[in-house]
Scaffold this motif. Structure first.
Motif, PDB file in Angstrom:
ATOM      1  N   THR A 221     -27.233   4.596   9.229  1.00  0.00           N
ATOM      2  CA  THR A 221     -25.888   4.061   9.049  1.00  0.00           C
ATOM      3  C   THR A 221     -25.115   4.166  10.365  1.00  0.00           C
ATOM      4  O   THR A 221     -25.437   5.009  11.222  1.00  0.00           O
ATOM      5  CB  THR A 221     -25.144   4.839   7.954  1.00  0.00           C
ATOM      6  OG1 THR A 221     -25.104   6.238   8.311  1.00  0.00           O
ATOM      7  CG2 THR A 221     -25.845   4.675   6.611  1.00  0.00           C
ATOM      8  N   SER A 223     -22.223   5.401  10.914  1.00  0.00           N
ATOM      9  CA  SER A 223     -21.529   6.684  11.059  1.00  0.00           C
ATOM     10  C   SER A 223     -22.426   7.761  11.667  1.00  0.00           C
ATOM     11  O   SER A 223     -21.924   8.734  12.239  1.00  0.00           O
ATOM     12  CB  SER A 223     -21.015   7.153   9.693  1.00  0.00           C
ATOM     13  OG  SER A 223     -22.082   7.298   8.772  1.00  0.00           O
ATOM     14  N   VAL A 226     -22.049   7.421  15.584  1.00  0.00           N
ATOM     15  CA  VAL A 226     -20.734   7.605  16.200  1.00  0.00           C
ATOM     16  C   VAL A 226     -20.655   8.897  17.021  1.00  0.00           C
ATOM     17  O   VAL A 226     -20.224   8.869  18.184  1.00  0.00           O
ATOM     18  CB  VAL A 226     -19.627   7.554  15.124  1.00  0.00           C
ATOM     19  CG1 VAL A 226     -18.295   8.002  15.704  1.00  0.00           C
ATOM     20  CG2 VAL A 226     -19.503   6.154  14.562  1.00  0.00           C
ATOM     21  N   GLN A 241     -13.088  10.844  15.615  1.00  0.00           N
ATOM     22  CA  GLN A 241     -12.712  10.945  14.204  1.00  0.00           C
ATOM     23  C   GLN A 241     -12.244   9.598  13.655  1.00  0.00           C
ATOM     24  O   GLN A 241     -12.598   9.211  12.541  1.00  0.00           O
ATOM     25  CB  GLN A 241     -11.623  12.003  14.045  1.00  0.00           C
ATOM     26  CG  GLN A 241     -12.094  13.420  14.358  1.00  0.00           C
ATOM     27  CD  GLN A 241     -10.973  14.427  14.314  1.00  0.00           C
ATOM     28  OE1 GLN A 241      -9.825  14.080  13.997  1.00  0.00           O
ATOM     29  NE2 GLN A 241     -11.277  15.681  14.627  1.00  0.00           N
ATOM     30  N   ARG A 244     -15.251   7.378  13.233  1.00  0.00           N
ATOM     31  CA  ARG A 244     -16.039   7.814  12.069  1.00  0.00           C
ATOM     32  C   ARG A 244     -15.398   7.325  10.772  1.00  0.00           C
ATOM     33  O   ARG A 244     -16.099   6.882   9.854  1.00  0.00           O
ATOM     34  CB  ARG A 244     -16.149   9.334  12.082  1.00  0.00           C
ATOM     35  CG  ARG A 244     -17.024   9.924  10.983  1.00  0.00           C
ATOM     36  CD  ARG A 244     -18.475   9.596  11.228  1.00  0.00           C
ATOM     37  NE  ARG A 244     -19.333  10.196  10.237  1.00  0.00           N
ATOM     38  CZ  ARG A 244     -19.930  11.384  10.395  1.00  0.00           C
ATOM     39  NH1 ARG A 244     -19.729  12.074  11.501  1.00  0.00           N
ATOM     40  NH2 ARG A 244     -20.715  11.859   9.467  1.00  0.00           N
ATOM     41  N   GLN A 245     -14.080   7.366  10.686  1.00  0.00           N
ATOM     42  CA  GLN A 245     -13.398   6.860   9.502  1.00  0.00           C
ATOM     43  C   GLN A 245     -13.586   5.355   9.335  1.00  0.00           C
ATOM     44  O   GLN A 245     -13.819   4.869   8.222  1.00  0.00           O
ATOM     45  CB  GLN A 245     -11.907   7.202   9.586  1.00  0.00           C
ATOM     46  CG  GLN A 245     -11.608   8.693   9.504  1.00  0.00           C
ATOM     47  CD  GLN A 245     -10.148   9.002   9.729  1.00  0.00           C
ATOM     48  OE1 GLN A 245      -9.336   8.088   9.955  1.00  0.00           O
ATOM     49  NE2 GLN A 245      -9.792  10.285   9.685  1.00  0.00           N
ATOM     50  N   ALA A 247     -16.122   3.575  10.446  1.00  0.00           N
ATOM     51  CA  ALA A 247     -17.512   3.305  10.081  1.00  0.00           C
ATOM     52  C   ALA A 247     -17.765   3.642   8.612  1.00  0.00           C
ATOM     53  O   ALA A 247     -18.425   2.863   7.894  1.00  0.00           O
ATOM     54  CB  ALA A 247     -18.444   4.123  10.980  1.00  0.00           C
ATOM     55  N   GLU A 248     -17.246   4.760   8.132  1.00  0.00           N
ATOM     56  CA  GLU A 248     -17.454   5.130   6.726  1.00  0.00           C
ATOM     57  C   GLU A 248     -16.758   4.153   5.785  1.00  0.00           C
ATOM     58  O   GLU A 248     -17.287   3.821   4.715  1.00  0.00           O
ATOM     59  CB  GLU A 248     -16.948   6.551   6.498  1.00  0.00           C
ATOM     60  CG  GLU A 248     -17.793   7.621   7.188  1.00  0.00           C
ATOM     61  CD  GLU A 248     -17.230   9.010   6.991  1.00  0.00           C
ATOM     62  OE1 GLU A 248     -16.084   9.105   6.465  1.00  0.00           O
ATOM     63  OE2 GLU A 248     -17.904   9.992   7.368  1.00  0.00           O
ATOM     64  N   GLU A 251     -18.848   1.072   5.630  1.00  0.00           N
ATOM     65  CA  GLU A 251     -20.043   1.306   4.819  1.00  0.00           C
ATOM     66  C   GLU A 251     -19.717   1.269   3.325  1.00  0.00           C
ATOM     67  O   GLU A 251     -20.501   0.747   2.529  1.00  0.00           O
ATOM     68  CB  GLU A 251     -20.664   2.655   5.186  1.00  0.00           C
ATOM     69  CG  GLU A 251     -21.239   2.702   6.596  1.00  0.00           C
ATOM     70  CD  GLU A 251     -21.592   4.119   7.011  1.00  0.00           C
ATOM     71  OE1 GLU A 251     -21.483   5.019   6.148  1.00  0.00           O
ATOM     72  OE2 GLU A 251     -21.953   4.324   8.181  1.00  0.00           O
ATOM     73  N   ALA A 265     -21.430   0.983  15.373  1.00  0.00           N
ATOM     74  CA  ALA A 265     -20.783   2.231  15.779  1.00  0.00           C
ATOM     75  C   ALA A 265     -20.064   2.067  17.114  1.00  0.00           C
ATOM     76  O   ALA A 265     -18.959   2.605  17.307  1.00  0.00           O
ATOM     77  CB  ALA A 265     -21.815   3.343  15.864  1.00  0.00           C
ATOM     78  N   CYS A 268     -16.843   0.349  16.451  1.00  0.00           N
ATOM     79  CA  CYS A 268     -15.871   1.280  15.867  1.00  0.00           C
ATOM     80  C   CYS A 268     -15.212   2.134  16.942  1.00  0.00           C
ATOM     81  O   CYS A 268     -13.999   2.383  16.920  1.00  0.00           O
ATOM     82  CB  CYS A 268     -16.550   2.166  14.824  1.00  0.00           C
ATOM     83  SG  CYS A 268     -17.099   1.288  13.336  1.00  0.00           S
TER      84      CYS A 268
END
Length: 328
Positions: A221, A223, A226, A241, A244-245, A247-248, A251, A265, A268
């Protein structure tokens, strides 16, 4: 002639012998000793037990602690580290050998090198495992993953998957497959670059291993990439951070299906840096993710559409409550 007269009794057999030197400390009775314990026949007192140590043999030689059991077995060597090495100029005590003995050892080393491999398959196994160890060391991967990669290479050779393929490609595919099975974010291009093999050949070899051996590879994935890309780009924690938010969230919405995980990534990170006014160029993030700048722009546009849809959804929700929407 009876068989007991031919074969001697082993040390580990349960044979009782009387000991006249020692007597029972309680009743001065008769003491018998077997392989397990020393017992008084009169009162039943157990004087000594567990005489045989079933653990490894440790002893001190020349004021140095040495173990006589040898190194543990390992799957990273073709012979599981059971081979013998012949010294060169000194003996076991460090004394210098004479010229005659050195020439003799040289001849013994030569013959041992010639008879090191029993077959060509064993020689290919030794070469492949050494290549796996080199790749793991260059990529700074844990020893547990290294052992899994070596075992995967052994399985590939046992299934005759090396036929028609290079040993280096199968070794690189084994390392990449072990990383995928453990959820490590390693790029296929990075592994193929360290292996000095074309990426297409490593991709073909990994596809064969995955199909024939049924690898339990976990889906990669965005995330997962990242933190690694943020570390390579030396990004602050706020950008990592935020990326990561993003990317999640992507997803969860399912927009990352079919997308390049490392490229997404990188997009992002680029958008998070732009939001936080930390300039990251598309060339930098694309080079770190080993993708083109076009891929980064494509995924950036996807993230922008998600942001616009999210903003419009918030505006509609606020307007339904009778409150004016904030200016964007």
């Amino acid at each position: 002639m009876a068989t007991r007269d031919i074969y001697e009794t082993g040390f580990d057999e349960d044979v009782r012998t009387e000991s006249s030197a020692n007597q029972c400390p309680e009743c001065d009775g008769r003491v018998t000793t077997n392989a397990v314990e020393t017992v008084c026949e009169d009162c039943g007192l157990v004087i000594d037990e567990q005489r045989i140590d079933h653990g490894p043999e440790w002893r001190a030689c020349d004021n140095e602690e040495r173990k006589r059991t040898g190194a543990p077995l390992t799957a990273t060597r073709h012979d599981r580290r059971l081979s013998t090495k012949i010294g060169r100029c000194t003996d076991a005590k460090g004394n210098t050998l004479s010229g005659k003995k050195r020439r003799r050892l040289a001849r013994m080393r030569r013959e041992q090198t010639r008879g090191r491999w029993r077959s060509k398959a064993e020689r290919n196994l030794a070469h492949g495992l050494s290549e796996v160890r080199r790749l793991v060391s260059a990529l700074d991967i844990a020893d547990s993953v290294r052992d899994q990669a070596c075992q995967l290479f052994r399985s590939a050779q046992n299934e005759d998957l090396l036929r028609g393929r290079s040993i280096e490609a199968i070794a690189a595919a084994s390392v990449y497959g072990a990383c995928r099975c453990n959820g490590l974010s390693r790029l296929l291009g990075e592994v193929s670059e360290m292996a000095r093999v074309a990426e297409s050949r490593v991709t073909n070899a990994y596809g064969t291993l995955n199909e024939e051996l049924g690898l339990p590879a976990q889906p990669v994935t965005p995330s997962m990439y990242v933190p690694r890309l943020a570390s390579d780009l030396e990004c602050p924690d706020e950008i990592r951070q935020r990326a990561r938010q993003l990317a999640e969230r992507a997803e969860d919405l399912g927009v990352t299906t079919g997308a390049h995980p490392a490229g997404f990534a990188a997009a992002c990170l680029y958008r998070a840096g732009k939001k936080l006014e930390q300039l990251l160029t598309q060339a930098e993030v694309s080079e770190a993710a080993n993708v083109s700048a076009t891929t980064v722009r494509k995924h950036r546009n996807t993230l922008q559409q998600l942001g616009d849809e999210h903003a419009s959804g918030n505006r509609i929700t606020v307007e339904k409550r009778g409150v004016s929407a904030p200016k964007q």
